[in-house]
Design a protein around this motif. Structure first.
Motif, PDB file in Angstrom:
ATOM      1  N   GLU A  45       0.860  -1.307  -0.113  1.00 27.50           N
ATOM      2  CA  GLU A  45      -0.072  -0.097  -0.016  1.00 27.50           C
ATOM      3  C   GLU A  45       0.896   1.274   0.094  1.00 27.50           C
ATOM      4  O   GLU A  45       0.375   2.177  -0.651  1.00 27.50           O
ATOM      5  N   SER A  54      -1.092  11.959   8.309  1.00 22.19           N
ATOM      6  CA  SER A  54      -2.417  11.799   8.505  1.00 22.19           C
ATOM      7  C   SER A  54      -3.088  11.329   7.402  1.00 22.19           C
ATOM      8  O   SER A  54      -4.323  10.840   7.605  1.00 22.19           O
ATOM      9  N   LEU A  55      -2.855  11.662   6.298  1.00 25.90           N
ATOM     10  CA  LEU A  55      -3.709  11.470   4.947  1.00 25.90           C
ATOM     11  C   LEU A  55      -3.834  10.072   4.713  1.00 25.90           C
ATOM     12  O   LEU A  55      -4.531   9.377   4.115  1.00 25.90           O
ATOM     13  N   ASP A  56      -2.659   9.335   5.255  1.00 24.10           N
ATOM     14  CA  ASP A  56      -2.215   7.800   5.085  1.00 24.10           C
ATOM     15  C   ASP A  56      -3.249   6.935   5.918  1.00 24.10           C
ATOM     16  O   ASP A  56      -3.383   5.733   5.610  1.00 24.10           O
ATOM     17  N   GLY A  57      -3.780   7.574   7.130  1.00 21.69           N
ATOM     18  CA  GLY A  57      -4.263   6.924   8.056  1.00 21.69           C
ATOM     19  C   GLY A  57      -5.623   6.102   7.485  1.00 21.69           C
ATOM     20  O   GLY A  57      -5.769   4.848   7.746  1.00 21.69           O
ATOM     21  N   LEU A  58      -6.418   6.967   6.763  1.00 21.01           N
ATOM     22  CA  LEU A  58      -7.537   6.067   6.188  1.00 21.01           C
ATOM     23  C   LEU A  58      -7.448   5.052   5.326  1.00 21.01           C
ATOM     24  O   LEU A  58      -8.089   3.827   5.376  1.00 21.01           O
ATOM     25  N   ASP A  59      -6.316   5.408   4.434  1.00 16.02           N
ATOM     26  CA  ASP A  59      -5.969   4.328   3.574  1.00 16.02           C
ATOM     27  C   ASP A  59      -5.338   2.905   4.458  1.00 16.02           C
ATOM     28  O   ASP A  59      -5.706   1.895   4.062  1.00 16.02           O
ATOM     29  N   VAL A 105      -6.198   2.020   7.414  1.00 13.39           N
ATOM     30  CA  VAL A 105      -7.354   1.274   7.804  1.00 13.39           C
ATOM     31  C   VAL A 105      -8.191   0.483   6.759  1.00 13.39           C
ATOM     32  O   VAL A 105      -8.660  -0.821   7.225  1.00 13.39           O
ATOM     33  N   VAL A 106      -8.469   1.063   5.740  1.00  8.40           N
ATOM     34  CA  VAL A 106      -9.214   0.423   4.730  1.00  8.40           C
ATOM     35  C   VAL A 106      -8.594  -0.921   4.288  1.00  8.40           C
ATOM     36  O   VAL A 106      -8.937  -2.033   4.192  1.00  8.40           O
ATOM     37  N   GLU A 109      -8.467  -3.448   7.073  1.00  6.62           N
ATOM     38  CA  GLU A 109     -10.005  -4.254   7.144  1.00  6.62           C
ATOM     39  C   GLU A 109     -10.018  -5.119   6.337  1.00  6.62           C
ATOM     40  O   GLU A 109     -10.668  -6.252   6.309  1.00  6.62           O
ATOM     41  N   VAL A 149      -7.230   3.721  16.008  1.00  7.76           N
ATOM     42  CA  VAL A 149      -6.226   4.314  15.281  1.00  7.76           C
ATOM     43  C   VAL A 149      -5.386   5.419  16.095  1.00  7.76           C
ATOM     44  O   VAL A 149      -4.190   5.340  15.821  1.00  7.76           O
TER      45      VAL A 149
END
Lengths: 87, 136
Positions: free
Chosen positions: A17, A39-44, A46-47, A50, A62
């Motif tokens: 990733e 911080s922008l990478d956090g969502l990626d 998590v997705v 998951e 997180v």
């Protein structure tokens, strides 16, 4: 799933990733300061986690994550809660 | 029916969507008729405007969600695009429909799946990531 198996899959997520070299992905490595996630990478992240592990990760999870080892431990906890970890 | 400009900050000529077809917390559909203007070459829409139309549709969804809880979208920043593919040009006069579906929200970030259709054609599709700055 053993802790080592979890680490291997977390390592795969981080290499695929975020193109982080596998040799740098050790339990003590700090995600932001040493592996360069922001911080922008956090969502990626998590997705991707998951999808890889089939578990739900919360905002609280997180916020408590600092290192690769924290990620491994959080995943292990979530898998155990879901009852998907072997005895 | 609430208007688009009540929900998002975009204004002409950048505002390109012209109708809210459907909108809830996790899905939104907006439409746009391509008119000759600053973002066309006389025949076709400038392709990045398809991405912009999806982004505006996502902004409508966020604005509507926040309005319902008594706040508003101060700013919505497009911070990531992944696998956004444009399959064909859209000609002046054609009407396209933009669909967005939330894949995941985390803190002030939201990841959506976006798709633009024109009739039966999928014109463009891909994932977009936004940072929502929530106002008071």
């Amino acid at each position: 799933m053993t802790p080592q198996e979890i680490h291997s899959l977390v390592e795969r997520v981080l290499t695929e990733e975020f193109e982080i070299e596998a040799s740098r992905i050790v339990p003590t490595a700090r995600l932001r300061e040493e592996l360069g996630l922001d911080s922008l990478d956090g969502l990626d992240l998590v997705v991707a986690l998951e999808k890889e592990f089939g578990c739900r990760i919360t905002e609280g999870d997180v916020k408590s994550i600092r290192t690769v080892g924290d990620v491994n431990g959080m995943i292990e906890l979530r898998l155990n809660e879901a009852g998907s970890a072997p005895a | 029916m609430i208007s688009i400009t009540d929900l998002i900050h975009h204004r002409p000529p950048v505002l390109c969507i012209d109708e809210i077809v459907e909108c809830n917390e996790t899905d939104a559909t907006c439409a746009m008729t391509v008119r000759e203007g600053a973002f066309t070459d006389g025949e076709c829409l400038w392709e990045p405007m398809l991405l912009e139309a999806v982004a505006q549709t996502a902004a409508v969804m966020s604005g509507n969600r926040l309005r319902k809880i008594g706040t508003k979208l101060e700013r919505g920043l497009l911070v990531g695009v992944r696998g956004f593919a444009i399959h064909r040009e859209v000609r002046v006069g054609e009407r396209v429909v933009c669909h967005v579906k939330v894949l995941r929200r985390l803190d002030q970030f939201v990841l959506v799946d976006g798709r633009v259709t024109c009739g039966d054609d999928v014109v463009a599709e891909g994932q977009l990531k936004f940072h929502e700055v929530v106002g008071s």
